[in-house]
Design a protein around this motif. Structure first.
Motif, PDB file in Angstrom:
ATOM      1  N   ARG A  35       0.826  -1.211   0.000  1.00 46.37           N
ATOM      2  CA  ARG A  35       0.000   0.000   0.000  1.00 46.37           C
ATOM      3  C   ARG A  35       0.860   1.260   0.000  1.00 46.37           C
ATOM      4  NH1 ARG A  35      -3.382  -3.473   3.214  1.00 46.37           N
ATOM      5  NH2 ARG A  35      -1.883  -3.200   4.862  1.00 46.37           N
ATOM      6  N   TRP A  38       1.726   2.962  -4.995  1.00 48.84           N
ATOM      7  CA  TRP A  38       1.252   2.961  -6.392  1.00 48.84           C
ATOM      8  C   TRP A  38       1.626   1.681  -7.111  1.00 48.84           C
ATOM      9  CZ3 TRP A  38      -2.006   6.441  -5.517  1.00 48.84           C
ATOM     10  CH2 TRP A  38      -1.671   7.607  -4.844  1.00 48.84           C
ATOM     11  N   ARG A  39       1.582   0.598  -6.370  1.00 45.05           N
ATOM     12  CA  ARG A  39       1.859  -0.718  -6.954  1.00 45.05           C
ATOM     13  C   ARG A  39       0.515  -1.250  -7.474  1.00 45.05           C
ATOM     14  NH1 ARG A  39       5.956  -4.569  -5.401  1.00 45.05           N
ATOM     15  NH2 ARG A  39       6.656  -3.261  -3.695  1.00 45.05           N
ATOM     16  N   MET A  40       0.140  -0.803  -8.664  1.00 43.85           N
ATOM     17  CA  MET A  40      -1.210  -1.096  -9.153  1.00 43.85           C
ATOM     18  C   MET A  40      -1.222  -2.212 -10.186  1.00 43.85           C
ATOM     19  SD  MET A  40      -2.885   2.698  -9.218  1.00 43.85           S
ATOM     20  CE  MET A  40      -1.585   3.439 -10.148  1.00 43.85           C
ATOM     21  N   ALA A  69     -14.746  -7.483   4.825  1.00 46.46           N
ATOM     22  CA  ALA A  69     -15.527  -6.365   4.278  1.00 46.46           C
ATOM     23  C   ALA A  69     -15.244  -6.183   2.796  1.00 46.46           C
ATOM     24  CB  ALA A  69     -15.192  -5.091   5.039  1.00 46.46           C
ATOM     25  N   ASN A  70     -14.001  -6.405   2.409  1.00 49.86           N
ATOM     26  CA  ASN A  70     -13.597  -6.084   1.044  1.00 49.86           C
ATOM     27  C   ASN A  70     -12.330  -6.896   0.751  1.00 49.86           C
ATOM     28  OD1 ASN A  70     -13.393  -4.647  -1.417  1.00 49.86           O
ATOM     29  ND2 ASN A  70     -12.083  -3.090  -0.485  1.00 49.86           N
ATOM     30  N   ARG A  72      -9.111  -8.000  -0.523  1.00 51.36           N
ATOM     31  CA  ARG A  72      -8.048  -7.331  -1.278  1.00 51.36           C
ATOM     32  C   ARG A  72      -6.765  -8.156  -1.222  1.00 51.36           C
ATOM     33  NH1 ARG A  72      -8.333  -2.291  -2.806  1.00 51.36           N
ATOM     34  NH2 ARG A  72      -6.074  -2.166  -2.761  1.00 51.36           N
ATOM     35  N   ASP A  74      -3.833  -7.018  -1.147  1.00 47.15           N
ATOM     36  CA  ASP A  74      -2.776  -6.396  -0.342  1.00 47.15           C
ATOM     37  C   ASP A  74      -3.019  -6.523   1.162  1.00 47.15           C
ATOM     38  OD1 ASP A  74      -4.755  -4.472   0.096  1.00 47.15           O
ATOM     39  OD2 ASP A  74      -3.979  -3.134  -1.443  1.00 47.15           O
ATOM     40  N   VAL A  75      -4.075  -7.234   1.550  1.00 50.71           N
ATOM     41  CA  VAL A  75      -4.344  -7.437   2.982  1.00 50.71           C
ATOM     42  C   VAL A  75      -3.904  -8.853   3.362  1.00 50.71           C
ATOM     43  CG1 VAL A  75      -6.139  -7.546   4.760  1.00 50.71           C
ATOM     44  CG2 VAL A  75      -6.287  -5.818   2.951  1.00 50.71           C
ATOM     45  N   TYR A  77      -4.717 -11.610   4.966  1.00 50.13           N
ATOM     46  CA  TYR A  77      -5.807 -12.348   5.623  1.00 50.13           C
ATOM     47  C   TYR A  77      -5.300 -13.620   6.304  1.00 50.13           C
ATOM     48  CZ  TYR A  77      -9.073  -9.250   3.301  1.00 50.13           C
ATOM     49  OH  TYR A  77      -9.751  -8.142   2.900  1.00 50.13           O
TER      50      TYR A  77
ATOM     51  N   LEU B  99     -10.270   5.770   4.139  1.00 50.80           N
ATOM     52  CA  LEU B  99      -9.067   5.065   3.694  1.00 50.80           C
ATOM     53  C   LEU B  99      -8.360   4.365   4.857  1.00 50.80           C
ATOM     54  CD1 LEU B  99      -7.354   5.076   0.947  1.00 50.80           C
ATOM     55  CD2 LEU B  99      -5.994   6.846   2.027  1.00 50.80           C
ATOM     56  N   GLN B 104      -8.951  -2.850   5.021  1.00 47.26           N
ATOM     57  CA  GLN B 104      -9.796  -3.288   3.900  1.00 47.26           C
ATOM     58  C   GLN B 104     -10.445  -2.108   3.178  1.00 47.26           C
ATOM     59  OE1 GLN B 104     -11.997  -7.156   5.286  1.00 47.26           O
ATOM     60  NE2 GLN B 104     -11.447  -5.979   7.095  1.00 47.26           N
ATOM     61  N   TYR B 106      -8.702   0.430   2.085  1.00 42.57           N
ATOM     62  CA  TYR B 106      -7.680   1.044   1.238  1.00 42.57           C
ATOM     63  C   TYR B 106      -7.922   0.759  -0.238  1.00 42.57           C
ATOM     64  CZ  TYR B 106      -3.228   2.236  -0.877  1.00 42.57           C
ATOM     65  OH  TYR B 106      -2.268   2.792  -1.681  1.00 42.57           O
ATOM     66  N   SER B 107      -7.657   1.733  -1.062  1.00 37.79           N
ATOM     67  CA  SER B 107      -7.489   1.483  -2.498  1.00 37.79           C
ATOM     68  C   SER B 107      -6.609   2.602  -3.031  1.00 37.79           C
ATOM     69  CB  SER B 107      -8.828   1.430  -3.231  1.00 37.79           C
ATOM     70  OG  SER B 107      -9.393   2.703  -3.281  1.00 37.79           O
ATOM     71  N   ASN B 108      -5.820   2.279  -4.035  1.00 32.24           N
ATOM     72  CA  ASN B 108      -4.890   3.275  -4.571  1.00 32.24           C
ATOM     73  C   ASN B 108      -5.627   4.488  -5.126  1.00 32.24           C
ATOM     74  OD1 ASN B 108      -2.080   2.244  -4.364  1.00 32.24           O
ATOM     75  ND2 ASN B 108      -2.988   0.479  -5.412  1.00 32.24           N
ATOM     76  N   TYR B 111      -6.808   6.742  -2.315  1.00 31.41           N
ATOM     77  CA  TYR B 111      -5.625   7.432  -1.785  1.00 31.41           C
ATOM     78  C   TYR B 111      -5.276   8.621  -2.701  1.00 31.41           C
ATOM     79  CZ  TYR B 111      -0.620   7.821  -0.457  1.00 31.41           C
ATOM     80  OH  TYR B 111       0.615   8.265  -0.063  1.00 31.41           O
ATOM     81  N   LEU B 112      -5.291   8.364  -4.010  1.00 34.42           N
ATOM     82  CA  LEU B 112      -4.974   9.433  -4.966  1.00 34.42           C
ATOM     83  C   LEU B 112      -6.039  10.529  -4.940  1.00 34.42           C
ATOM     84  CD1 LEU B 112      -3.201  10.527  -7.268  1.00 34.42           C
ATOM     85  CD2 LEU B 112      -4.528   9.149  -8.862  1.00 34.42           C
ATOM     86  N   ILE B 115      -5.553  12.810  -2.003  1.00 38.15           N
ATOM     87  CA  ILE B 115      -4.434  13.747  -2.201  1.00 38.15           C
ATOM     88  C   ILE B 115      -4.844  14.865  -3.169  1.00 38.15           C
ATOM     89  CG2 ILE B 115      -2.097  13.975  -3.161  1.00 38.15           C
ATOM     90  CD1 ILE B 115      -1.578  11.070  -2.251  1.00 38.15           C
ATOM     91  N   VAL B 157       2.445   8.763  -9.874  1.00 41.84           N
ATOM     92  CA  VAL B 157       1.583   7.571  -9.932  1.00 41.84           C
ATOM     93  C   VAL B 157       1.919   6.738 -11.169  1.00 41.84           C
ATOM     94  CG1 VAL B 157      -0.802   6.773 -10.253  1.00 41.84           C
ATOM     95  CG2 VAL B 157      -0.308   8.566  -8.604  1.00 41.84           C
ATOM     96  N   ALA B 161       3.633   3.110 -11.071  1.00 38.33           N
ATOM     97  CA  ALA B 161       2.791   2.050 -11.650  1.00 38.33           C
ATOM     98  C   ALA B 161       3.588   1.274 -12.702  1.00 38.33           C
ATOM     99  CB  ALA B 161       1.531   2.647 -12.256  1.00 38.33           C
ATOM    100  N   LEU B 244     -12.687   1.230 -10.852  1.00 30.37           N
ATOM    101  CA  LEU B 244     -11.760   1.527 -11.949  1.00 30.37           C
ATOM    102  C   LEU B 244     -12.276   2.674 -12.812  1.00 30.37           C
ATOM    103  CD1 LEU B 244     -10.633  -2.082 -12.896  1.00 30.37           C
ATOM    104  CD2 LEU B 244      -9.282  -0.298 -11.804  1.00 30.37           C
ATOM    105  N   PHE B 247     -11.232   5.698 -10.977  1.00 27.38           N
ATOM    106  CA  PHE B 247      -9.796   5.931 -11.202  1.00 27.38           C
ATOM    107  C   PHE B 247      -9.558   6.543 -12.586  1.00 27.38           C
ATOM    108  CE2 PHE B 247      -5.624   4.144 -12.668  1.00 27.38           C
ATOM    109  CZ  PHE B 247      -4.841   4.968 -11.884  1.00 27.38           C
TER     110      PHE B 247
END
Lengths: 108, 353
Positions: A35, A38-40, A69-70, A72, A74-75, A77, B99, B104, B106-108, B111-112, B115, B157, B161, B244, B247
């Motif tokens: 997190r 920006w590792r998308m 809840a969601n 992901r 990146d969590v 679990y 966020l 759970q 969180y999402s990029n 976050y963006l 900001i 970003v 990325a 998406l 985004f």
């Protein structure tokens, strides 16, 4: 060159924001964190499978979506869910977590 | 140091920040509705809580509802420019809370968005197309430096990325193979390793290109075109669609930041009908339009005529900047040049490069 207080404050904020914009993702990148870096869509992390065993020895596979809840990638679990399953699943004795690389058994 | 001092004091027209305020406000409201869907299960006792810090209290129904209500209300008032500074600040904090309330959440892209809304608020974007305008006694301007930081953030970003995809698993297409599967499913014939590898490498090249070339005055249109293709495709071939789409809309709206806003406006000469249209669409007021027989344009010593001029003008019109790069495609260029001539527009002087 006399700076006004507002100019100083704005300059400090500008430099601080700019530095953190670059430094934070670099730090996350070097630490391997998922997190705030920006590792998308750069990796696929399959979710672990969770199996609970009750006091009779009967096993059931758990759908993690029912307890999260969601979902992901990146969590972690694998670390967070077993203690929770011990609390909310009735009569559970152990939780088995199977990831790509290892299998861990949590005693409740 | 002198340049930095000049930058933090420099002010700019309020129109671009105001336009972005409307766009990001609407996007934040859409994301707020999605936030409720994501966060509300956290109040259920059966759902695991994964806080960032152990001392953080577990989210309650009331806390989640409060965050979302503030988020949606502030998003609406920010978009319409009502108490813009307060709205923008509340919206930033509400999104940050969404966020950080749980891992759970969180999402990029959230976050963006947090900001970007925070920085935009610092620029004071309430001076145009807003309710606040009624209370302002004299014309206001916006601060430039937060907008510069927003541009840097967009590039950062894209850079990261691209950079984080530079590993074998991604570049061979294996990661992409696991992620494809949205509203549009690629046919089996296209889901072969060789094609997935080409798609994977292309995505990295496009992101790296965008990180740099959005800043390039002459090549910016190519970056915008590449970005439109990238962000136009992603929500349909990957999941989740709504997040998406948020985004993509956010990134494409932010391209407006890269439209040059210099003291020297773009000079546009065009026949009456086209001149009127350009004046109407030039909501950022970056052009000086005069009537003439041909379509031509000039800025910073670079001039263009006919269809080439039309595309250069379209690049800087908020209503057209996303389609402008594609007006240069061979078939469309030929059709456009003919259409201009068909309306009695004669060729202007040769371009001076």
């Amino acid at each position: 060159m006399n700076w006004k207080a507002t100019e100083l404050a704005r300059t400090a904020l500008f430099v601080l924001v700019l530095a953190s914009m670059i430094a934070l993702p670099l730090m996350q990148l070097s630490s391997g964190a998922d997190r705030f870096g920006w590792r998308m869509f750069s990796q696929v992390k399959p979710l672990p499978t969770f199996t609970v065993v009750d006091s009779t020895g009967s096993e059931s596979i758990i759908d993690p979506a029912a307890y999260t809840a969601n979902l992901r990638g990146d969590v972690d679990y694998g670390k967070a869910l077993p203690p929770h399953l011990c609390l909310v699943v009735p009569d559970v004795v152990t939780v088995e977590v199977v990831t790509q690389n290892m299998e861990v058994v949590y005693d409740c | 140091m002198k340049r930095l001092r000049h930058l933090v004091s420099e002010r700019t027209s309020v129109r671009l920040p105001a336009l972005l305020r409307i766009a990001l406000g609407v996007i934040a409201v859409a994301r707020g509705l999605e936030a409720y869907r994501i966060l509300s299960p956290l109040a259920l006792p059966t759902v695991v809580k994964i806080p960032y810090v152990t001392w953080m209290p577990a989210p309650t129904d009331l806390a989640i509802l409060s965050i979302v209500i503030v988020w949606l209300t502030a998003g609406i008032t920010f978009a319409i420019g009502y108490r813009t500074q307060i709205s923008g600040t509340l919206l930033t904090f509400a999104m940050a809370a969404g966020l950080l309330i749980d891992q759970q959440g969180y999402s990029n892209h959230l976050y963006l968005l947090t900001i970007l809304v925070g920085l935009l608020t610092l620029s004071r974007p309430g001076g145009a197309w807003s309710f606040d305008l009624r209370r302002m006694k004299e014309p206001v301007t916006s601060l430039l430096w937060p907008l510069v930081l927003m541009k840097v953030q967009i590039s950062v970003v894209y850079f990261f990325a691209a950079f984080t995809k530079l590993h074998e698993e991604y570049l061979t297409g294996r990661v992409l193979a696991g992620q494809l599967g949205g509203l549009v499913v690629l046919p089996e014939q296209l889901r072969v390793p060789r094609i997935l590898m080409v798609l994977a490498i292309s995505s990295v090249v496009v992101e790296a290109f965008l990180a740099v070339y959005l800043w390039h005055p002459e090549k910016r249109f190519m970056a915008v075109g590449a970005g439109v293709l990238l962000h136009g495709v992603i929500p349909f071939v990957m999941q989740p669609f709504l997040q998406l789409t948020v985004f993509s809309s956010m990134m494409l709206s932010s391209y407006l930041l890269f439209i040059p806003r210099r003291a020297a406006r773009r000079q546009v000469i065009a026949p009456d009908g086209i001149a009127r249209l350009v004046r109407r669409l030039d909501v950022l007021q970056v052009m000086s339009v005069v009537r003439g027989e041909s379509v031509s344009t000039e800025r910073d010593g670079r001039s263009a005529v006919d269809w080439q001029a039309a595309t250069a003008i379209a690049d800087e019109l908020p209503a057209m900047y996303l389609i402008a790069p594609f007006l240069r495609l061979p078939g469309i260029r030929t059709w456009g040049s003919r259409a201009l001539r068909g309306h009695g527009v004669t060729g202007g002087p040769k371009p001076n490069h």
